[in-house]
Enzyme design. Structure first.
Site, short mmCIF file in Angstrom:
data_model
loop_
_atom_site.label_atom_id
_atom_site.label_comp_id
_atom_site.label_asym_id
_atom_site.label_seq_id
_atom_site.Cartn_x
_atom_site.Cartn_y
_atom_site.Cartn_z
N GLY A 46 0.83 -1.20 0.00
CA GLY A 46 0.00 0.00 0.00
C GLY A 46 0.86 1.25 0.00
O GLY A 46 2.07 1.19 0.27
N GLN A 51 3.17 10.06 1.45
CA GLN A 51 4.47 9.40 1.30
C GLN A 51 5.18 9.81 0.01
O GLN A 51 6.39 9.60 -0.12
CB GLN A 51 4.29 7.87 1.28
CG GLN A 51 3.90 7.31 2.64
CD GLN A 51 3.78 5.80 2.56
OE1 GLN A 51 2.78 5.27 2.12
NE2 GLN A 51 4.84 5.10 2.97
N CYS A 96 6.95 -0.39 6.62
CA CYS A 96 6.44 0.79 5.91
C CYS A 96 7.51 1.25 4.91
O CYS A 96 8.70 1.27 5.25
CB CYS A 96 6.16 1.91 6.91
SG CYS A 96 5.60 3.45 6.16
N LEU A 97 7.10 1.63 3.71
CA LEU A 97 8.07 2.09 2.70
C LEU A 97 8.79 3.37 3.15
O LEU A 97 9.86 3.68 2.64
CB LEU A 97 7.38 2.31 1.35
CG LEU A 97 6.85 1.05 0.65
CD1 LEU A 97 6.07 1.43 -0.60
CD2 LEU A 97 7.99 0.10 0.30
N HIS A 139 -3.27 0.99 8.18
CA HIS A 139 -1.93 1.57 8.04
C HIS A 139 -1.96 2.78 7.11
O HIS A 139 -1.41 3.84 7.44
CB HIS A 139 -0.98 0.49 7.49
CG HIS A 139 0.43 0.94 7.27
ND1 HIS A 139 1.50 0.48 8.00
CD2 HIS A 139 0.95 1.82 6.37
CE1 HIS A 139 2.62 1.06 7.56
NE2 HIS A 139 2.31 1.89 6.57
N GLU A 140 -2.62 2.63 5.94
CA GLU A 140 -2.60 3.73 4.96
C GLU A 140 -3.46 4.91 5.42
O GLU A 140 -3.09 6.07 5.20
CB GLU A 140 -3.05 3.23 3.58
CG GLU A 140 -2.23 2.09 2.99
CD GLU A 140 -0.73 2.31 3.01
OE1 GLU A 140 -0.26 3.46 3.01
OE2 GLU A 140 -0.01 1.28 3.06
N HIS A 143 -1.57 7.05 7.71
CA HIS A 143 -0.65 7.97 7.04
C HIS A 143 -1.32 9.32 6.75
O HIS A 143 -0.67 10.36 6.77
CB HIS A 143 -0.17 7.39 5.71
CG HIS A 143 1.07 6.55 5.80
ND1 HIS A 143 2.27 7.04 6.27
CD2 HIS A 143 1.31 5.26 5.47
CE1 HIS A 143 3.19 6.08 6.22
NE2 HIS A 143 2.63 4.98 5.75
NI NI Z 1 3.47 3.10 5.41
#
Ligand code: NI
Length: 183
Positions: A46, A51, A96-97, A139-140, A143
């Site tokens: 995701g 981000q 997480c990226l 999670h998203e 963000h």
């Molecule tokens: Ni993330």
């Protein structure tokens, strides 16, 4: 195909709250396309708009296929997503990226119901989902509120380097980073 640079957790933008999207235009469609490319290009499940530096309430998710012979799952796009109901708690491993090289154990809901708009602006409701999709949605959406998985750690020591240093031969790199004042 455009891969956008992914902001890391130490970038102040990552901690800001994203703004609701009022109109769906070509610029938003381009952002969505680039987000999907960026997610896929980084093997992410995701990605949320902040981000890639866009403080706008849009997320994309693509669940991994269960075996090699399957077709890719379609990406899920949600504009102005909101968790409207959640039930239960479970502890899961997460990454997480924006926090590359680290994973942790976090508390997430067991089931979630999310509503929002699809990329055409039509209402979309994702009802009582579990598993990785529930985890990715929480999670998203986090963000979009400047919240990261490390804010949900079951305890501060449940955060670890990933992959393990010996698997990647990263030990020396870690030492150099520490010598320069920490990671
Ligand atoms: Ni993330």
């Amino acid at each position: 195909m455009s891969l956008l640079p992914i902001l890391l957790a130490d970038n102040p933008i990552i901690r800001q709250k994203s703004k609701r999207i009022k109109g769906i235009d070509n610029q938003l469609q381009k952002l969505i396309e680039d987000m999907i490319d960026t997610m896929d290009g980084n093997h992410g499940v995701g990605l949320a708009a902040p981000q890639v530096g866009a403080l706008r309430r849009v997320i994309v998710i693509r669940l991994p296929k269960e075996n090699e012979s399957e077709e890719e799952n379609d990406p899920i796009v949600l504009i102005n997503p909101e968790v409207v109901k959640k039930d239960g708690e479970r502890n899961v491993e997460e990454g997480c990226l924006s926090i590359p090289g680290w994973r942790g154990e976090v508390t997430r809901s067991f089931t979630v119901t999310v509503k929002g708009l699809n990329r055409d602006g039509k209402p979309l409701r994702i009802n009582k989902v579990t598993g990785l999709l529930a985890q990715a949605l929480e999670h998203e959406i986090d963000h979009l509120n400047g919240v990261l998985f490390v804010d949900h750690l079951v305890s501060p020591d449940r955060l670890w380097k990933y992959p393990k240093a010996e698997e990647e031969g990263e030990e020396e790199i870690v030492e150099v980073a520490e010598a320069k004042g920490g990671l």
